[in-house]
Scaffold this active site. Sequence first.
Site, PDB file in Angstrom:
ATOM      1  CB  SER A  38      -0.724  -0.124   1.172  1.00  0.00           C
ATOM      2  OG  SER A  38      -0.222  -0.063   2.582  1.00  0.00           O
ATOM      3  CG  ASP A 328      -4.501   5.065   6.594  1.00  0.00           C
ATOM      4  OD1 ASP A 328      -3.519   4.946   7.044  1.00  0.00           O
ATOM      5  OD2 ASP A 328      -5.147   4.641   5.841  1.00  0.00           O
ATOM      6  CG  HIS A 331      -1.346   3.860   4.584  1.00  0.00           C
ATOM      7  ND1 HIS A 331      -2.646   2.945   4.975  1.00  0.00           N
ATOM      8  CD2 HIS A 331      -0.507   2.690   4.184  1.00  0.00           C
ATOM      9  CE1 HIS A 331      -2.528   1.886   4.624  1.00  0.00           C
ATOM     10  NE2 HIS A 331      -1.493   1.727   3.893  1.00  0.00           N
TER      11      HIS A 331
END
Length: 353
Positions: A38, A328, A331
Amino acid sequence: MESSHTLLAAALLRLHLFLIIIVTARAKVPAIIVFGDSSVDAGNNNQVPTIARSNFRPYGRDFDGGKPTGRFCNGRLATDFISEAFGLRPLVPAYLDPAYNISDFAVGVTFASAGTGYDNATSDVLGVIPLWRELEYYKDYQRRLRAYLGDWKAIDTLTNALYIISIGTNDFLENYYSFPLRRTQYTVGAYQEFLLGIARNFIVNLHSLGARKISLGGLPPMGCMPLERAQNLANGNDCMETYNIVAMRFNAKLYDLVMKLNKEIPGLQLVFSNPFYILLQIITNPSLYGFEVSERACCATGTFEMGYTCSEISLFTCTNATKYVFWDAFHPTQQTNRMVAEHVVKTALSNFL
Ligand SMILES: *[C@@H]1O[C@H](CO)[C@@H](O)[C@H](O)[C@H]1NC(C)=O
Ligand SMILES: *[C@@H]1O[C@H](CO)[C@@H](O)[C@H](O)[C@H]1NC(C)=O
Ligand SMILES: *[C@@H]1O[C@H](CO)[C@@H](O)[C@H](O)[C@H]1NC(C)=O
Protein backbone atom coordinates in the site's frame (compact mmCIF):
# COMPACT_ATOMS: atom_id res chain seq x y z
CA MET A 1 50.40 -5.00 -40.42
CA GLU A 2 47.59 -7.46 -40.32
CA SER A 3 48.02 -7.94 -36.59
CA SER A 4 48.27 -4.23 -35.82
CA HIS A 5 44.98 -3.77 -37.65
CA THR A 6 43.48 -6.51 -35.59
CA LEU A 7 44.83 -4.89 -32.45
CA LEU A 8 43.45 -1.54 -33.48
CA ALA A 9 40.08 -3.07 -34.25
CA ALA A 10 40.06 -4.80 -30.89
CA ALA A 11 41.01 -1.57 -29.13
CA LEU A 12 38.25 0.32 -30.94
CA LEU A 13 35.76 -2.35 -30.08
CA ARG A 14 36.78 -2.12 -26.44
CA LEU A 15 36.49 1.67 -26.54
CA HIS A 16 33.10 1.34 -28.15
CA LEU A 17 31.88 -1.10 -25.48
CA PHE A 18 33.31 1.17 -22.81
CA LEU A 19 31.39 4.13 -24.23
CA ILE A 20 28.21 2.09 -24.42
CA ILE A 21 28.63 1.22 -20.76
CA ILE A 22 29.15 4.87 -19.81
CA VAL A 23 26.21 5.99 -21.90
CA THR A 24 24.00 3.29 -20.39
CA ALA A 25 25.05 4.17 -16.86
CA ARG A 26 24.25 7.83 -17.45
CA ALA A 27 21.18 7.46 -19.61
CA LYS A 28 18.20 9.34 -18.28
CA VAL A 29 15.56 7.29 -16.52
CA PRO A 30 12.75 6.89 -19.10
CA ALA A 31 10.25 5.21 -16.76
CA ILE A 32 9.53 4.40 -13.11
CA ILE A 33 8.42 0.80 -12.53
CA VAL A 34 7.11 -0.06 -9.08
CA PHE A 35 6.47 -3.22 -7.05
CA GLY A 36 5.17 -3.39 -3.50
CA ASP A 37 2.35 -2.84 -1.02
CA SER A 38 0.00 0.00 0.00
CA SER A 39 2.94 2.38 0.33
CA VAL A 40 3.06 2.38 -3.50
CA ASP A 41 -0.31 0.97 -4.71
CA ALA A 42 -2.11 3.57 -6.84
CA GLY A 43 -5.32 1.56 -7.28
CA ASN A 44 -4.55 -2.01 -8.35
CA ASN A 45 -6.62 -3.30 -5.45
CA ASN A 46 -9.73 -1.59 -6.90
CA GLN A 47 -9.73 -4.46 -9.40
CA VAL A 48 -9.25 -7.20 -6.79
CA PRO A 49 -11.97 -8.61 -4.52
CA THR A 50 -10.51 -7.51 -1.18
CA ILE A 51 -11.37 -5.19 1.68
CA ALA A 52 -7.88 -3.63 1.38
CA ARG A 53 -9.25 -0.67 -0.58
CA SER A 54 -9.22 3.10 -0.41
CA ASN A 55 -11.09 4.21 -3.54
CA PHE A 56 -13.62 6.31 -1.65
CA ARG A 57 -13.63 9.60 0.27
CA PRO A 58 -11.96 10.97 2.27
CA TYR A 59 -9.03 9.20 0.57
CA GLY A 60 -7.65 11.38 -2.21
CA ARG A 61 -9.31 14.54 -0.96
CA ASP A 62 -6.09 16.53 -1.60
CA PHE A 63 -5.32 14.68 -4.82
CA ASP A 64 -5.58 16.38 -8.18
CA GLY A 65 -9.35 16.75 -8.62
CA GLY A 66 -9.96 15.26 -5.15
CA LYS A 67 -10.17 11.80 -6.67
CA PRO A 68 -9.96 8.70 -4.44
CA THR A 69 -7.78 6.62 -6.78
CA GLY A 70 -6.99 3.78 -4.42
CA ARG A 71 -3.86 5.40 -3.01
CA PHE A 72 -3.86 5.00 0.77
CA CYS A 73 -3.34 8.71 1.25
CA ASN A 74 -5.03 12.09 1.11
CA GLY A 75 -2.90 12.85 -1.95
CA ARG A 76 0.18 11.56 -3.70
CA LEU A 77 2.56 8.76 -2.78
CA ALA A 78 6.35 8.94 -2.47
CA THR A 79 6.70 7.21 -5.87
CA ASP A 80 4.55 9.93 -7.50
CA PHE A 81 6.98 12.55 -6.17
CA ILE A 82 9.99 10.47 -7.23
CA SER A 83 8.60 10.21 -10.77
CA GLU A 84 8.25 13.99 -10.88
CA ALA A 85 11.78 14.48 -9.52
CA PHE A 86 13.05 12.41 -12.45
CA GLY A 87 11.34 14.73 -14.91
CA LEU A 88 8.55 12.26 -15.59
CA ARG A 89 4.84 12.54 -14.84
CA PRO A 90 3.64 13.63 -11.38
CA LEU A 91 1.72 10.34 -11.01
CA VAL A 92 2.62 6.67 -11.37
CA PRO A 93 -0.61 4.91 -12.43
CA ALA A 94 -1.74 1.45 -11.38
CA TYR A 95 -1.34 -1.26 -14.02
CA LEU A 96 -4.89 -2.53 -13.48
CA ASP A 97 -6.50 0.93 -13.57
CA PRO A 98 -8.71 1.00 -16.69
CA ALA A 99 -8.32 4.80 -16.94
CA TYR A 100 -4.76 4.29 -18.20
CA ASN A 101 -3.20 2.42 -21.09
CA ILE A 102 0.21 1.39 -22.36
CA SER A 103 1.03 4.90 -23.59
CA ASP A 104 0.86 6.01 -19.93
CA PHE A 105 2.57 2.91 -18.55
CA ALA A 106 5.48 3.45 -20.96
CA VAL A 107 6.75 6.19 -18.61
CA GLY A 108 5.57 4.83 -15.28
CA VAL A 109 3.58 2.00 -13.78
CA THR A 110 2.94 0.37 -10.43
CA PHE A 111 2.10 -3.30 -9.92
CA ALA A 112 1.80 -2.83 -6.16
CA SER A 113 -1.06 -4.19 -4.09
CA ALA A 114 -2.09 -2.91 -0.66
CA GLY A 115 -1.84 -5.59 2.01
CA THR A 116 0.72 -7.72 0.23
CA GLY A 117 4.17 -8.83 1.38
CA TYR A 118 7.22 -10.85 0.42
CA ASP A 119 5.56 -13.90 1.95
CA ASN A 120 2.67 -15.59 0.06
CA ALA A 121 0.96 -16.09 3.42
CA THR A 122 0.83 -12.30 3.84
CA SER A 123 -1.02 -11.64 0.59
CA ASP A 124 -3.39 -14.49 1.53
CA VAL A 125 -4.57 -12.65 4.66
CA LEU A 126 -6.61 -10.10 2.69
CA GLY A 127 -6.70 -11.95 -0.64
CA VAL A 128 -4.54 -9.39 -2.45
CA ILE A 129 -1.93 -9.71 -5.22
CA PRO A 130 1.09 -11.78 -4.14
CA LEU A 131 4.53 -10.47 -5.06
CA TRP A 132 5.16 -13.30 -7.53
CA ARG A 133 2.04 -12.27 -9.44
CA GLU A 134 3.22 -8.65 -9.53
CA LEU A 135 6.17 -10.03 -11.51
CA GLU A 136 3.78 -11.92 -13.83
CA TYR A 137 2.01 -8.61 -14.51
CA TYR A 138 5.42 -7.10 -15.23
CA LYS A 139 6.08 -9.80 -17.86
CA ASP A 140 2.74 -9.00 -19.44
CA TYR A 141 3.73 -5.31 -19.37
CA GLN A 142 6.98 -6.13 -21.19
CA ARG A 143 5.02 -7.80 -23.99
CA ARG A 144 2.63 -4.87 -24.32
CA LEU A 145 5.49 -2.37 -24.24
CA ARG A 146 7.29 -4.19 -27.08
CA ALA A 147 4.14 -4.17 -29.16
CA TYR A 148 3.64 -0.49 -28.45
CA LEU A 149 7.19 0.90 -28.73
CA GLY A 150 8.87 -1.73 -30.88
CA ASP A 151 11.61 -4.06 -29.62
CA TRP A 152 14.53 -1.63 -29.52
CA LYS A 153 12.78 1.25 -27.84
CA ALA A 154 11.09 -1.11 -25.39
CA ILE A 155 14.40 -2.72 -24.44
CA ASP A 156 15.94 0.71 -23.94
CA THR A 157 13.06 1.70 -21.64
CA LEU A 158 13.18 -1.55 -19.67
CA THR A 159 16.98 -1.38 -19.31
CA ASN A 160 17.21 2.23 -18.20
CA ALA A 161 14.01 2.45 -16.13
CA LEU A 162 14.24 2.92 -12.38
CA TYR A 163 12.66 -0.03 -10.58
CA ILE A 164 11.35 0.64 -7.08
CA ILE A 165 10.49 -2.09 -4.58
CA SER A 166 8.60 -1.04 -1.42
CA ILE A 167 7.28 -3.94 0.63
CA GLY A 168 7.73 -5.87 3.90
CA THR A 169 5.84 -4.05 6.65
CA ASN A 170 2.79 -6.28 6.24
CA ASP A 171 4.86 -9.46 6.59
CA PHE A 172 5.49 -8.46 10.19
CA LEU A 173 2.43 -6.50 11.28
CA GLU A 174 -0.36 -8.11 9.25
CA ASN A 175 1.08 -11.61 9.27
CA TYR A 176 3.87 -12.62 11.68
CA TYR A 177 2.64 -10.68 14.71
CA SER A 178 -1.08 -11.13 13.94
CA PHE A 179 -1.40 -14.84 13.13
CA PRO A 180 0.23 -17.85 14.77
CA LEU A 181 1.20 -19.75 11.56
CA ARG A 182 4.58 -18.14 10.85
CA ARG A 183 5.35 -17.63 14.54
CA THR A 184 5.12 -21.35 15.16
CA GLN A 185 7.40 -22.02 12.17
CA TYR A 186 10.03 -19.27 12.55
CA THR A 187 11.68 -17.14 15.20
CA VAL A 188 11.51 -13.51 14.12
CA GLY A 189 15.17 -13.72 13.06
CA ALA A 190 14.54 -16.84 10.97
CA TYR A 191 11.47 -15.22 9.46
CA GLN A 192 13.63 -12.30 8.35
CA GLU A 193 16.00 -14.74 6.64
CA PHE A 194 13.02 -16.36 4.93
CA LEU A 195 11.85 -12.98 3.63
CA LEU A 196 15.38 -12.05 2.54
CA GLY A 197 15.53 -15.22 0.44
CA ILE A 198 12.35 -14.13 -1.34
CA ALA A 199 13.71 -10.59 -1.80
CA ARG A 200 16.92 -12.00 -3.28
CA ASN A 201 15.05 -14.24 -5.73
CA PHE A 202 12.80 -11.39 -6.73
CA ILE A 203 15.75 -9.12 -7.55
CA VAL A 204 17.61 -11.89 -9.39
CA ASN A 205 14.49 -12.58 -11.47
CA LEU A 206 13.90 -8.91 -12.15
CA HIS A 207 17.50 -8.54 -13.29
CA SER A 208 17.24 -11.55 -15.56
CA LEU A 209 14.16 -9.94 -17.12
CA GLY A 210 16.26 -6.88 -17.97
CA ALA A 211 16.13 -4.53 -14.98
CA ARG A 212 19.39 -2.79 -14.01
CA LYS A 213 18.63 0.25 -11.83
CA ILE A 214 16.78 -1.05 -8.81
CA SER A 215 15.90 0.56 -5.49
CA LEU A 216 15.14 -1.80 -2.64
CA GLY A 217 13.15 0.01 0.06
CA GLY A 218 13.70 -0.49 3.77
CA LEU A 219 10.99 -0.72 6.40
CA PRO A 220 9.64 2.41 8.12
CA PRO A 221 9.69 2.76 11.93
CA MET A 222 6.57 0.58 11.92
CA GLY A 223 6.20 0.64 15.71
CA CYS A 224 5.32 4.33 15.43
CA MET A 225 2.32 3.86 13.20
CA PRO A 226 -0.73 5.22 15.04
CA LEU A 227 -2.35 1.76 14.93
CA GLU A 228 0.57 0.23 16.82
CA ARG A 229 0.83 3.13 19.27
CA ALA A 230 -2.88 2.85 20.07
CA GLN A 231 -2.21 -0.71 21.27
CA ASN A 232 0.76 0.32 23.39
CA LEU A 233 -1.31 1.38 26.39
CA ALA A 234 1.24 0.08 28.89
CA ASN A 235 3.74 2.66 27.64
CA GLY A 236 1.52 5.71 27.29
CA ASN A 237 0.88 5.11 23.58
CA ASP A 238 4.54 5.43 22.77
CA CYS A 239 6.04 3.80 19.68
CA MET A 240 6.29 0.00 19.93
CA GLU A 241 10.01 -0.39 20.44
CA THR A 242 9.99 -4.10 19.52
CA TYR A 243 8.63 -3.40 16.05
CA ASN A 244 11.09 -0.56 15.45
CA ILE A 245 13.97 -2.82 16.44
CA VAL A 246 12.74 -5.55 14.07
CA ALA A 247 12.54 -2.94 11.29
CA MET A 248 16.11 -1.77 11.98
CA ARG A 249 17.47 -5.32 12.04
CA PHE A 250 15.65 -6.23 8.84
CA ASN A 251 16.89 -3.03 7.16
CA ALA A 252 20.47 -3.87 8.10
CA LYS A 253 20.02 -7.29 6.45
CA LEU A 254 18.45 -5.74 3.35
CA TYR A 255 21.43 -3.42 3.13
CA ASP A 256 23.83 -6.40 3.29
CA LEU A 257 21.81 -8.13 0.58
CA VAL A 258 22.13 -5.05 -1.63
CA MET A 259 25.92 -4.99 -1.19
CA LYS A 260 26.20 -8.72 -1.91
CA LEU A 261 24.02 -8.70 -5.02
CA ASN A 262 25.94 -5.76 -6.50
CA LYS A 263 29.13 -7.81 -6.19
CA GLU A 264 27.56 -11.01 -7.52
CA ILE A 265 25.69 -9.61 -10.51
CA PRO A 266 27.71 -7.60 -13.03
CA GLY A 267 25.84 -4.58 -14.40
CA LEU A 268 23.34 -4.50 -11.56
CA GLN A 269 22.91 -1.08 -9.95
CA LEU A 270 20.99 -1.93 -6.82
CA VAL A 271 20.56 0.70 -4.10
CA PHE A 272 18.98 0.62 -0.66
CA SER A 273 16.43 3.38 -0.03
CA ASN A 274 15.97 3.81 3.69
CA PRO A 275 12.92 5.70 4.96
CA PHE A 276 13.51 4.68 8.60
CA TYR A 277 15.55 7.54 10.06
CA ILE A 278 13.93 10.39 8.18
CA LEU A 279 10.50 9.14 9.25
CA LEU A 280 11.60 8.60 12.85
CA GLN A 281 12.98 12.14 12.95
CA ILE A 282 9.74 13.55 11.56
CA ILE A 283 7.68 11.52 14.03
CA THR A 284 9.76 12.39 17.10
CA ASN A 285 10.21 16.04 16.17
CA PRO A 286 7.20 16.97 14.00
CA SER A 287 7.37 20.75 14.52
CA LEU A 288 10.89 20.84 13.08
CA TYR A 289 9.37 19.64 9.80
CA GLY A 290 6.28 21.85 9.88
CA PHE A 291 3.90 19.26 11.34
CA GLU A 292 1.72 19.56 14.42
CA VAL A 293 0.59 15.98 15.06
CA SER A 294 2.49 12.71 14.67
CA GLU A 295 1.06 10.32 17.26
CA ARG A 296 -2.47 10.26 15.84
CA ALA A 297 -3.60 10.14 12.21
CA CYS A 298 -5.83 12.66 10.46
CA CYS A 299 -8.62 10.28 9.48
CA ALA A 300 -11.43 9.74 12.01
CA THR A 301 -10.12 9.19 15.58
CA GLY A 302 -6.68 8.66 14.09
CA THR A 303 -5.97 5.61 16.21
CA PHE A 304 -7.18 2.54 14.30
CA GLU A 305 -9.07 3.57 11.17
CA MET A 306 -7.85 2.68 7.68
CA GLY A 307 -9.54 1.43 4.53
CA TYR A 308 -13.31 1.18 5.02
CA THR A 309 -13.15 2.34 8.65
CA CYS A 310 -11.60 5.62 7.50
CA SER A 311 -14.99 6.83 6.38
CA GLU A 312 -16.27 10.15 5.18
CA ILE A 313 -18.98 10.25 7.81
CA SER A 314 -16.54 10.47 10.70
CA LEU A 315 -16.88 13.82 12.44
CA PHE A 316 -13.38 13.62 13.87
CA THR A 317 -11.33 13.70 10.65
CA CYS A 318 -8.92 16.63 10.67
CA THR A 319 -9.54 19.54 8.33
CA ASN A 320 -5.92 20.09 7.28
CA ALA A 321 -3.92 16.91 6.69
CA THR A 322 -0.77 18.93 5.98
CA LYS A 323 -0.38 19.37 9.74
CA TYR A 324 -0.39 15.58 10.25
CA VAL A 325 2.40 13.08 9.70
CA PHE A 326 -0.11 10.24 9.25
CA TRP A 327 -3.20 10.24 7.10
CA ASP A 328 -4.77 7.04 8.43
CA ALA A 329 -3.65 4.74 11.22
CA PHE A 330 -1.16 2.98 8.93
CA HIS A 331 -0.20 5.42 6.17
CA PRO A 332 1.57 8.78 5.94
CA THR A 333 0.04 11.95 4.53
CA GLN A 334 0.99 13.39 1.17
CA GLN A 335 3.17 15.96 2.98
CA THR A 336 5.15 13.18 4.68
CA ASN A 337 5.41 11.23 1.42
CA ARG A 338 6.81 14.34 -0.26
CA MET A 339 9.55 14.64 2.39
CA VAL A 340 10.47 10.97 2.28
CA ALA A 341 10.65 11.11 -1.52
CA GLU A 342 12.89 14.21 -1.40
CA HIS A 343 15.14 12.40 1.06
CA VAL A 344 15.57 9.21 -0.99
CA VAL A 345 16.00 11.16 -4.24
CA LYS A 346 18.85 13.12 -2.62
CA THR A 347 20.46 10.04 -1.09
CA ALA A 348 19.98 6.54 -2.55
CA LEU A 349 18.59 7.59 -5.93
CA SER A 350 20.90 10.55 -6.66
CA ASN A 351 23.18 8.46 -8.90
CA PHE A 352 20.29 7.78 -11.24
CA LEU A 353 19.20 11.41 -11.68
C1 LIG B 1 -4.44 5.57 -24.72
O1 LIG B 1 -5.49 6.41 -24.31
C2 LIG B 1 -5.50 7.68 -24.94
C3 LIG B 1 -6.63 8.53 -24.36
O2 LIG B 1 -6.89 8.23 -23.05
C4 LIG B 1 -5.70 7.52 -26.43
O3 LIG B 1 -5.62 8.78 -27.07
C5 LIG B 1 -4.61 6.62 -26.97
O4 LIG B 1 -4.87 6.33 -28.34
C6 LIG B 1 -4.54 5.30 -26.21
N1 LIG B 1 -3.34 4.59 -26.67
C7 LIG B 1 -3.32 3.29 -26.89
C8 LIG B 1 -2.01 2.74 -27.36
O5 LIG B 1 -4.26 2.57 -26.69
C1 LIG C 1 4.60 -18.43 -3.59
O1 LIG C 1 3.62 -18.97 -4.46
C2 LIG C 1 4.06 -19.17 -5.79
C3 LIG C 1 2.90 -19.64 -6.62
O2 LIG C 1 2.28 -20.73 -6.05
C4 LIG C 1 5.22 -20.16 -5.81
O3 LIG C 1 5.70 -20.32 -7.12
C5 LIG C 1 6.34 -19.65 -4.90
O4 LIG C 1 7.36 -20.63 -4.82
C6 LIG C 1 5.80 -19.36 -3.52
N1 LIG C 1 6.88 -18.72 -2.73
C7 LIG C 1 7.38 -19.27 -1.64
C8 LIG C 1 8.53 -18.57 -1.00
O5 LIG C 1 6.94 -20.28 -1.13
C1 LIG D 1 -2.72 23.63 6.25
O1 LIG D 1 -1.57 23.55 7.08
C2 LIG D 1 -0.39 23.98 6.45
C3 LIG D 1 0.77 23.67 7.40
O2 LIG D 1 0.52 24.13 8.68
C4 LIG D 1 -0.50 25.45 6.08
O3 LIG D 1 0.68 25.87 5.43
C5 LIG D 1 -1.70 25.62 5.16
O4 LIG D 1 -1.89 26.99 4.89
C6 LIG D 1 -2.95 25.04 5.78
N1 LIG D 1 -4.03 25.06 4.79
C7 LIG D 1 -5.22 25.57 5.04
C8 LIG D 1 -6.22 25.49 3.94
O5 LIG D 1 -5.50 26.08 6.12
